[in-house]
Scaffold this motif. Structure first.
Motif, PDB file in Angstrom:
ATOM      1  N   PRO A 164       0.797  -1.238   0.000  1.00 23.47           N
ATOM      2  CA  PRO A 164       0.000   0.000   0.000  1.00 23.47           C
ATOM      3  C   PRO A 164       0.824   1.280   0.000  1.00 23.47           C
ATOM      4  CG  PRO A 164      -0.981  -1.602   1.475  1.00 23.47           C
ATOM      5  CD  PRO A 164       0.320  -2.194   1.020  1.00 23.47           C
ATOM      6  N   ASP A 165       1.884   1.348   0.807  1.00 28.25           N
ATOM      7  CA  ASP A 165       2.694   2.568   0.845  1.00 28.25           C
ATOM      8  C   ASP A 165       3.359   2.845  -0.501  1.00 28.25           C
ATOM      9  OD1 ASP A 165       2.027   3.164   3.402  1.00 28.25           O
ATOM     10  OD2 ASP A 165       3.925   2.530   4.305  1.00 28.25           O
ATOM     11  N   HIS A 166       3.833   1.797  -1.155  1.00 26.35           N
ATOM     12  CA  HIS A 166       4.462   1.973  -2.463  1.00 26.35           C
ATOM     13  C   HIS A 166       3.437   2.426  -3.495  1.00 26.35           C
ATOM     14  CE1 HIS A 166       8.218  -0.762  -1.658  1.00 26.35           C
ATOM     15  NE2 HIS A 166       8.114   0.267  -0.823  1.00 26.35           N
ATOM     16  N   ARG A 167       2.277   1.814  -3.464  1.00 27.02           N
ATOM     17  CA  ARG A 167       1.228   2.200  -4.409  1.00 27.02           C
ATOM     18  C   ARG A 167       0.786   3.647  -4.172  1.00 27.02           C
ATOM     19  NH1 ARG A 167      -1.939  -1.645  -3.357  1.00 27.02           N
ATOM     20  NH2 ARG A 167      -3.375  -0.607  -1.929  1.00 27.02           N
ATOM     21  N   ASN A 168       0.637   4.023  -2.914  1.00 25.74           N
ATOM     22  CA  ASN A 168       0.169   5.374  -2.605  1.00 25.74           C
ATOM     23  C   ASN A 168       1.173   6.444  -3.011  1.00 25.74           C
ATOM     24  OD1 ASN A 168      -2.211   4.396  -1.562  1.00 25.74           O
ATOM     25  ND2 ASN A 168      -1.504   4.394   0.566  1.00 25.74           N
ATOM     26  N   VAL A 169       2.460   6.179  -2.788  1.00 21.84           N
ATOM     27  CA  VAL A 169       3.451   7.197  -3.141  1.00 21.84           C
ATOM     28  C   VAL A 169       3.533   7.360  -4.660  1.00 21.84           C
ATOM     29  CG1 VAL A 169       5.529   5.725  -3.266  1.00 21.84           C
ATOM     30  CG2 VAL A 169       5.717   8.110  -2.509  1.00 21.84           C
ATOM     31  N   LEU A 170       3.361   6.274  -5.408  1.00 17.15           N
ATOM     32  CA  LEU A 170       3.332   6.371  -6.869  1.00 17.15           C
ATOM     33  C   LEU A 170       2.078   7.104  -7.341  1.00 17.15           C
ATOM     34  CD1 LEU A 170       4.577   2.788  -7.815  1.00 17.15           C
ATOM     35  CD2 LEU A 170       5.820   4.930  -8.146  1.00 17.15           C
ATOM     36  N   LEU A 171       0.975   6.849  -6.673  1.00 15.48           N
ATOM     37  CA  LEU A 171      -0.274   7.519  -7.025  1.00 15.48           C
ATOM     38  C   LEU A 171      -0.146   9.029  -6.829  1.00 15.48           C
ATOM     39  CD1 LEU A 171      -3.361   6.992  -7.733  1.00 15.48           C
ATOM     40  CD2 LEU A 171      -3.753   7.179  -5.283  1.00 15.48           C
ATOM     41  N   PRO A 192      12.532  13.716   3.065  1.00 14.82           N
ATOM     42  CA  PRO A 192      13.519  12.684   2.703  1.00 14.82           C
ATOM     43  C   PRO A 192      12.935  11.273   2.747  1.00 14.82           C
ATOM     44  CG  PRO A 192      14.518  14.293   4.163  1.00 14.82           C
ATOM     45  CD  PRO A 192      13.051  14.590   4.146  1.00 14.82           C
ATOM     46  N   ALA A 193      12.076  11.007   3.743  1.00 16.00           N
ATOM     47  CA  ALA A 193      11.470   9.678   3.842  1.00 16.00           C
ATOM     48  C   ALA A 193      10.531   9.418   2.667  1.00 16.00           C
ATOM     49  CB  ALA A 193      10.717   9.540   5.162  1.00 16.00           C
ATOM     50  N   ALA A 194       9.797  10.447   2.251  1.00 11.84           N
ATOM     51  CA  ALA A 194       8.897  10.301   1.105  1.00 11.84           C
ATOM     52  C   ALA A 194       9.688  10.038  -0.173  1.00 11.84           C
ATOM     53  CB  ALA A 194       8.039  11.553   0.951  1.00 11.84           C
ATOM     54  N   LYS A 195      10.806  10.740  -0.340  1.00 14.30           N
ATOM     55  CA  LYS A 195      11.644  10.525  -1.519  1.00 14.30           C
ATOM     56  C   LYS A 195      12.216   9.113  -1.540  1.00 14.30           C
ATOM     57  CE  LYS A 195      13.103  15.302  -2.372  1.00 14.30           C
ATOM     58  NZ  LYS A 195      14.264  16.231  -2.434  1.00 14.30           N
ATOM     59  N   MET A 196      12.687   8.641  -0.387  1.00 12.50           N
ATOM     60  CA  MET A 196      13.256   7.296  -0.315  1.00 12.50           C
ATOM     61  C   MET A 196      12.193   6.236  -0.596  1.00 12.50           C
ATOM     62  SD  MET A 196      15.920   5.506  -0.045  1.00 12.50           S
ATOM     63  CE  MET A 196      17.046   6.838   0.455  1.00 12.50           C
ATOM     64  N   LEU A 197      10.994   6.450  -0.062  1.00  9.01           N
ATOM     65  CA  LEU A 197       9.897   5.513  -0.316  1.00  9.01           C
ATOM     66  C   LEU A 197       9.572   5.472  -1.800  1.00  9.01           C
ATOM     67  CD1 LEU A 197       7.649   3.651   0.820  1.00  9.01           C
ATOM     68  CD2 LEU A 197       6.212   5.701   1.015  1.00  9.01           C
TER      69      LEU A 197
END
Length: 215
Positions: A164-171, A192-197
């Motif tokens: 879910p976290d990977h899908r949400n950040v791509l969305l 920075p955490a959002a960029k790394m994710l």
């Protein structure tokens, strides 16, 4: 989707299924529509904010779209997959517009000013372009080769299976086009955490895409 439809959708191309339906095998229409469920879901999900999701979920909107497409298939006049996708997107836009109108009416605001269909069409097109850009690493104009629409469908299938976290950040980043500070706020993380994710999500997406294409 039942097991029979799943088997059909995995063993036959969309064009083959489309031809079979038109040759008198309407039972295969369900398998044809299921191919695009994840794609339609991601498009709907990219248009709904948190407030609207409390009233109408992407799954509900997509299910209504699938039912209407099944009911109105006789109205489809195209012959290519790109034309079929555009037809499905038109139904999705109409359903999404109705859902937003219901929400706006509940808030007692002027729906004519707030829900122009042209804006939804443009937003859908941008989301589709950005979804394809995840694959290509670049954005294209809406008039680019229509065959790339099929890549967006493939990417949507893979994205729905990501954590879910990977899908949400791509969305948020790739489909909604948010800046990283906006993504971080939405996901309640540091920038920075959002960029790394996002980097990890892109890597996993491309790995799964390569596995799908070589497998």
């Amino acid at each position: 989707m039942n097991s029979h439809q799943a088997q059909l959708s995995s063993s036959h191309s969309p064009i083959e299924l489309l031809k079979r339906v038109r040759k008198g095998q309407p039972q295969q229409l369900g398998a044809l529509l299921e191919i695009y469920r994840n794609y339609l879901y991601l498009l709907a999900d990219s248009q709904l904010d948190r407030k609207l999701r409390a009233r109408s979920s992407p799954s509900d909107i997509v299910q209504d779209t699938m039912l209407e497409a099944h009911r109105d298939f006789h109205q489809f006049r195209g012959g290519s997959e790109g034309e079929f996708i555009r037809w499905l997107r038109q139904i999705l836009v109409n359903n999404l517009s109705r859902s937003i109108q219901m929400h706006v009416l509940a808030e007692k605001r002027d729906i004519r000013r707030e829900v122009p269909l042209e804006q939804l069409h443009a937003s859908f097109e941008r989301s589709t372009v950005r979804l394809r850009a995840v694959f290509d690493g670049r954005e294209e104009s809406p008039s680019s080769n229509a065959s790339r629409r099929e890549r967006a469908v493939l990417l949507a299938d893979i994205m729905r299976r990501l954590p879910p976290d990977h899908r949400n950040v791509l969305l948020l980043r790739n489909m909604q086009g948010l800046r990283f500070d906006e993504v971080a706020t939405q996901m309640e993380r540091s920038v920075p955490a959002a960029k790394m994710l996002w980097i990890r999500a892109i890597k996993q997406l491309r790995t799964r895409l390569n596995q799908r294409e070589t497998g």
